[in-house]
Design a protein around this motif. Sequence first.
Motif, PDB file in Angstrom:
ATOM      1  N   ARG A 154       0.811  -1.217   0.000  1.00  0.00           N
ATOM      2  CA  ARG A 154       0.000   0.000   0.000  1.00  0.00           C
ATOM      3  C   ARG A 154       0.848   1.271   0.000  1.00  0.00           C
ATOM      4  O   ARG A 154       0.409   2.321  -0.504  1.00  0.00           O
ATOM      5  CB  ARG A 154      -0.925   0.001   1.218  1.00  0.00           C
ATOM      6  CG  ARG A 154      -2.094   0.971   1.049  1.00  0.00           C
ATOM      7  CD  ARG A 154      -2.959   1.159   2.272  1.00  0.00           C
ATOM      8  NE  ARG A 154      -3.064   0.014   3.171  1.00  0.00           N
ATOM      9  CZ  ARG A 154      -3.819   0.042   4.272  1.00  0.00           C
ATOM     10  NH1 ARG A 154      -4.492   1.153   4.576  1.00  0.00           N
ATOM     11  NH2 ARG A 154      -3.870  -0.987   5.067  1.00  0.00           N
ATOM     12  N   GLN A 157       1.156   2.913  -3.343  1.00  0.00           N
ATOM     13  CA  GLN A 157      -0.011   3.596  -3.880  1.00  0.00           C
ATOM     14  C   GLN A 157      -0.058   5.071  -3.498  1.00  0.00           C
ATOM     15  O   GLN A 157      -0.562   5.904  -4.254  1.00  0.00           O
ATOM     16  CB  GLN A 157      -1.287   2.906  -3.399  1.00  0.00           C
ATOM     17  CG  GLN A 157      -1.434   1.468  -3.837  1.00  0.00           C
ATOM     18  CD  GLN A 157      -2.698   0.835  -3.269  1.00  0.00           C
ATOM     19  OE1 GLN A 157      -3.631   1.526  -2.857  1.00  0.00           O
ATOM     20  NE2 GLN A 157      -2.730  -0.496  -3.236  1.00  0.00           N
ATOM     21  N   TYR A 158       0.441   5.390  -2.291  1.00  0.00           N
ATOM     22  CA  TYR A 158       0.340   6.767  -1.803  1.00  0.00           C
ATOM     23  C   TYR A 158       1.545   7.622  -2.178  1.00  0.00           C
ATOM     24  O   TYR A 158       1.524   8.841  -1.973  1.00  0.00           O
ATOM     25  CB  TYR A 158       0.179   6.755  -0.282  1.00  0.00           C
ATOM     26  CG  TYR A 158      -1.148   6.201   0.177  1.00  0.00           C
ATOM     27  CD1 TYR A 158      -2.340   6.830  -0.165  1.00  0.00           C
ATOM     28  CD2 TYR A 158      -1.222   5.043   0.943  1.00  0.00           C
ATOM     29  CE1 TYR A 158      -3.560   6.327   0.239  1.00  0.00           C
ATOM     30  CE2 TYR A 158      -2.438   4.524   1.356  1.00  0.00           C
ATOM     31  CZ  TYR A 158      -3.606   5.173   1.001  1.00  0.00           C
ATOM     32  OH  TYR A 158      -4.817   4.668   1.402  1.00  0.00           O
TER      33      TYR A 158
END
Length: 360
Positions: A154, A157-158
């Motif tokens: 994750r 993704q940021y």
Amino acid sequence: MTTPTIKFSKLPGVLSFTRRINVTDCLFFSGMPDGSLKPLLVTRSGLRGTQNINKKATGDRQEVSNIQLTDSAKTDVEAASLVVQMGIGFYALQNGLNSCALSKTDDESLLGQFKASFNGFLERSAGATGISAGLQEVANRYARNIANGRWLWRNRQYAQTVSVTVQCGDDIMTFDALKTPLNRFDNYTADELKLGGYIASCLAGQAQHKLTVGAILNFGEGMNGSMEVYPSQNYLGGDKPKGFARSLYAVGESFLTPATDLMALQSSRIVGQAALRDTKVANALRTMDTWYPDFESHGLPISVEPCGANLDAQKMFRGNKESSFTFMRQLNATDVNSGEGMFMIASLIRGGVYSEGGDK
């Protein structure tokens, strides 16, 4: 003399393979403005949230508040980036056969025949004629999944930018992870092919390289300091204490000492250094299976698993006829450069237990 094709009705009663890749935990650091690294810590704290559960309320009214203890991991308030580091080692396929023995009901000829089939598959993969195209492709796919930062999960993704650096001896390769494809395995760059060459030479038993891998993630102006990041989560099962929301994976020294009186109570406590668990990273690195039957309709690579188990889709993508358990019975008849052959090379790198009892 041509080796006869053998398709076994069953596998030996004792059969297992040691994985041919070892990955360390991925440690998290705050990258400071002066270039230094500061361990990024998991902290445990209490909070009062709200209830948001998609179910019918029990009783006259649903509880509104949600009091909980939870772990979180955030970059230092003065951080310029998130830095994640790990080590990877690949090992010779020919040393992967861990145990191979007969069960009480196995025919005595099975053992020799299976070993001959297995050794023949390895010889065609990386033997006297050199590294096969199938083995090289699997190695290139590992290289791509290192380069594209899939293993950051994750956090990738940021991020606004992600730079991945791989050091092999004195050779250093740098990749722009966000510009490296996640779901395609073609048009490899020169550095991906170079990295794939290092990996293939290890799997073929020609070298013993170790890879030092690091990623620098920038989340954009104003977002690097005290930015929440995402190490692995721990599974607590049925023993999860009431009111405990989330446990994060951390390594190193913990300062979770119980408070004995009100003056000793702390608003937050250090659990340890944030990290991605090695098994989670290894799963991402082997997410390269585009050889399963439903790939055209599903459209995404899945992790190399014996039956194509995929948590995202909650589905087994490989039926019994396409599983590595079935393919293991016919290694002697398998083209190492075919989709089936490359899947089996990747399965041997993954390792696992293939013991089969009873008559099949």
